[in-house]
Design a protein around this motif. Structure first.
Motif, mmCIF file in Angstrom:
data_model
loop_
_atom_site.group_PDB
_atom_site.id
_atom_site.type_symbol
_atom_site.label_atom_id
_atom_site.label_comp_id
_atom_site.label_asym_id
_atom_site.label_seq_id
_atom_site.Cartn_x
_atom_site.Cartn_y
_atom_site.Cartn_z
ATOM 1 N N ASP A 1 38.240 -29.991 -36.914
ATOM 2 C CA ASP A 1 39.222 -29.247 -37.699
ATOM 3 C C ASP A 1 39.668 -29.893 -39.005
ATOM 4 N N VAL A 2 39.473 -31.187 -39.174
ATOM 5 C CA VAL A 2 39.929 -31.850 -40.397
ATOM 6 C C VAL A 2 38.840 -31.766 -41.453
ATOM 7 N N ASN A 3 39.268 -31.451 -42.677
ATOM 8 C CA ASN A 3 38.327 -31.340 -43.792
ATOM 9 C C ASN A 3 37.456 -32.600 -43.895
ATOM 10 N N PRO A 4 36.133 -32.445 -43.975
ATOM 11 C CA PRO A 4 35.243 -33.608 -44.039
ATOM 12 C C PRO A 4 35.563 -34.561 -45.193
ATOM 13 N N ALA A 5 36.056 -34.012 -46.316
ATOM 14 C CA ALA A 5 36.390 -34.870 -47.464
ATOM 15 C C ALA A 5 37.508 -35.845 -47.110
ATOM 16 N N ILE A 6 38.490 -35.368 -46.342
ATOM 17 C CA ILE A 6 39.583 -36.242 -45.905
ATOM 18 C C ILE A 6 39.078 -37.205 -44.840
ATOM 19 N N ARG A 7 38.324 -36.672 -43.910
ATOM 20 C CA ARG A 7 37.823 -37.495 -42.811
ATOM 21 C C ARG A 7 36.969 -38.648 -43.309
ATOM 22 N N SER A 8 36.169 -38.382 -44.334
ATOM 23 C CA SER A 8 35.276 -39.430 -44.831
ATOM 24 C C SER A 8 36.024 -40.556 -45.532
ATOM 25 N N ARG A 9 37.255 -40.267 -46.018
ATOM 26 C CA ARG A 9 38.049 -41.314 -46.695
ATOM 27 C C ARG A 9 38.798 -42.189 -45.706
ATOM 28 N N CYS A 10 38.837 -41.777 -44.455
ATOM 29 C CA CYS A 10 39.593 -42.527 -43.451
ATOM 30 C C CYS A 10 38.662 -43.469 -42.691
ATOM 31 N N GLY A 11 38.846 -44.749 -42.924
ATOM 32 C CA GLY A 11 37.985 -45.741 -42.285
ATOM 33 C C GLY A 11 38.226 -45.876 -40.797
ATOM 34 N N GLN A 12 39.401 -45.437 -40.347
ATOM 35 C CA GLN A 12 39.738 -45.528 -38.928
ATOM 36 C C GLN A 12 40.132 -44.146 -38.417
ATOM 37 N N ILE A 13 39.452 -43.690 -37.388
ATOM 38 C CA ILE A 13 39.809 -42.434 -36.718
ATOM 39 C C ILE A 13 40.107 -42.781 -35.274
ATOM 40 N N LYS A 14 41.375 -42.624 -34.883
ATOM 41 C CA LYS A 14 41.817 -43.114 -33.583
ATOM 42 C C LYS A 14 42.446 -41.999 -32.759
ATOM 43 N N GLU A 15 42.007 -41.905 -31.509
ATOM 44 C CA GLU A 15 42.607 -40.948 -30.585
ATOM 45 C C GLU A 15 43.692 -41.636 -29.771
ATOM 46 N N LEU A 16 44.897 -41.095 -29.809
ATOM 47 C CA LEU A 16 45.997 -41.633 -29.021
ATOM 48 C C LEU A 16 46.014 -40.969 -27.650
ATOM 49 N N ARG A 17 46.420 -41.747 -26.661
ATOM 50 C CA ARG A 17 46.468 -41.231 -25.291
ATOM 51 C C ARG A 17 47.914 -41.088 -24.849
#
Length: 416
Positions: free
Chosen positions: A125-141
């Motif tokens: 769901d997140v725009n790929p342009a934004i996602r690619s700028r984020c070096g860390q993608i973290k799922e919280l539990r």
């Protein structure tokens, strides 16, 4: 009660624990752009604020659903005046193109560090342009009940930001009930704590004796959350089918219950009907018809009565023999067709029910199976290109054992 720095964060040790790379780089003053995703109330905003507090940088929070381009321009102006800042964007999956186009160059040059938060799966769901700028993608539990209890006890003792100024009498049973009934949602647990203390508080003495019955009333249904369009909804449907496929009745009923509470009967019926054909199939050929009848009953009954045929259907699916050979066989055939491996239709199989067909040789030599013993005659049905192709591989489960014997006998007869 939000944490002011990383060391005050409770839970999420897999993301921000002292042994993680993210913790170590932030402690050294380096904050990468980050995407945090997970269910509501589990600490996305709190972690973002704690990061800003740790590195002592300006922190500007906005919500992508209500913010406009002017909000981004304001953040950039502040960053230019005060130095690097952390911009926290909640519901970042709703960020529009105008906002994105203005912000991203400032993220790339390091003026602004972006921390985005979303309850949705960022890979969907997140725009790929934004996602690619984020070096860390973290799922919280979701937090454990022990984590939630720790937060509750902090709130009870904190005289400045919590409820420590009130003389509170509260049993361990009451604390356990809140911490175990909110399903790891810290925000919900703290809200309930505040509610029960305020309703129990004596304004004259500034004392609060918390009654367990009040707690029970306040926690009712607080641990349940469901979004029919969210990632959790599709994960629950997946869990339901995988539990059925694995013949685990109790797990399947658990996920069915959660989906029923979510209220989307259409998705439930669609998924269990899929299970009937995908996972049971020819191992128990009557089951798909039973499930279709159950789904039709659900449509007529609605809730709460609709839960009864659903329970019957899910238990029958779980305890029925399983096979996936039918649709797997079709998938192999589809793969050949999509690759262009089709060949010429045999002349003896072509339509011969029109004038001139016989002149073209259509139907010539066709053997009508009903004219032969057992309604079987050995003749070629596949195109020459595929005449030796085998798609179906029967399994020895349930009724498919019978199909397997018939299939093997026919294959043997083809050799003569």
């Amino acid at each position: 009660m939000r944490p002011k720095n990383l060391d005050e964060i409770v839970g999420q040790q897999h993301v921000i624990g002292t042994d993680t790379a993210l913790y170590k780089m932030i402690k050294k003053g380096h904050v990468p752009s980050i995407l945090l995703f997970g269910e509501p109330g589990i600490g996305k905003t709190s972690i973002a604020q704690a990061i800003a507090g740790t590195v002592n940088r300006p922190f500007i929070p906005i919500n992508a659903t209500t913010a406009g381009k002017k909000d981004i321009e304001h953040a950039v102006t502040i960053a230019k005046q005060e130095g690097k800042l952390i911009l926290f964007i909640d519901e970042v999956h709703r960020f529009n193109k105008a906002q994105q186009d203005y912000l991203l160059p400032h993220v790339e040059n390091g003026l602004i560090t972006l921390i985005g938060a979303t309850t949705e799966n960022p890979f969907h769901d997140v725009n790929p342009a934004i996602r690619s700028r984020c070096g860390q993608i973290k799922e919280l539990r979701r937090l454990s009940s022990k984590d939630v209890e720790e937060l509750l006890r902090r709130a009870l003792s904190d005289k400045e930001d919590g409820l420590g100024a009130v003389n509170i009498t509260m049993t361990q049973e009451a604390i356990d009930l809140i911490s175990s009934s909110t399903n790891g949602d810290a925000r919900s647990a703290l809200n309930i704590l505040e509610d029960v203390v305020m309703v129990s508080k004596d304004e004259k003495t500034d004392q609060a004796v918390v009654d367990i019955q009040i707690v029970k009333e306040c926690v009712e249904n607080k641990g349940f959350s469901h979004d029919k369009n969210g990632d959790l909804h599709y994960s629950l449907l997946s869990c339901l089918q995988k539990s059925i496929r694995g013949s685990d009745v109790n797990a399947a009923l658990h996920y069915l219950a959660r989906l029923i509470e979510g209220g989307d009967l259409v998705s439930i019926c669609r998924r269990i009907l899929t299970c009937a054909y995908e996972d049971i199939s020819v191992a128990a050929p009557d089951v798909p018809m039973h499930i279709l009848a159950a789904c039709q009953s659900v449509e007529r009954l609605g809730l709460p009565e609709g839960r009864i045929p659903l329970a019957n259907a899910v238990i029958e699916l779980c305890l029925s023999p399983k096979t996936n050979s039918a649709y797997k066989a079709l998938d192999l055939a589809l793969e050949d067709v999509r690759k262009g491996m089709v060949g010429e239709i045999p002349m003896h199989l072509r339509d011969a029910h029109y004038n001139g067909a016989k002149v073209m040789g259509h139907g010539a030599g066709y053997k009508y199976p009903h004219d032969y013993p057992n309604s079987f005659v050995n003749q070629q049905y596949l195109p020459d290109l595929l005449k030796d192709r085998k798609y179906y591989r029967p399994k020895q489960n349930g009724h498919e054992k019978h199909f397997a014997k018939v299939y093997e006998r026919i294959e043997e007869l083809k050799k003569f």
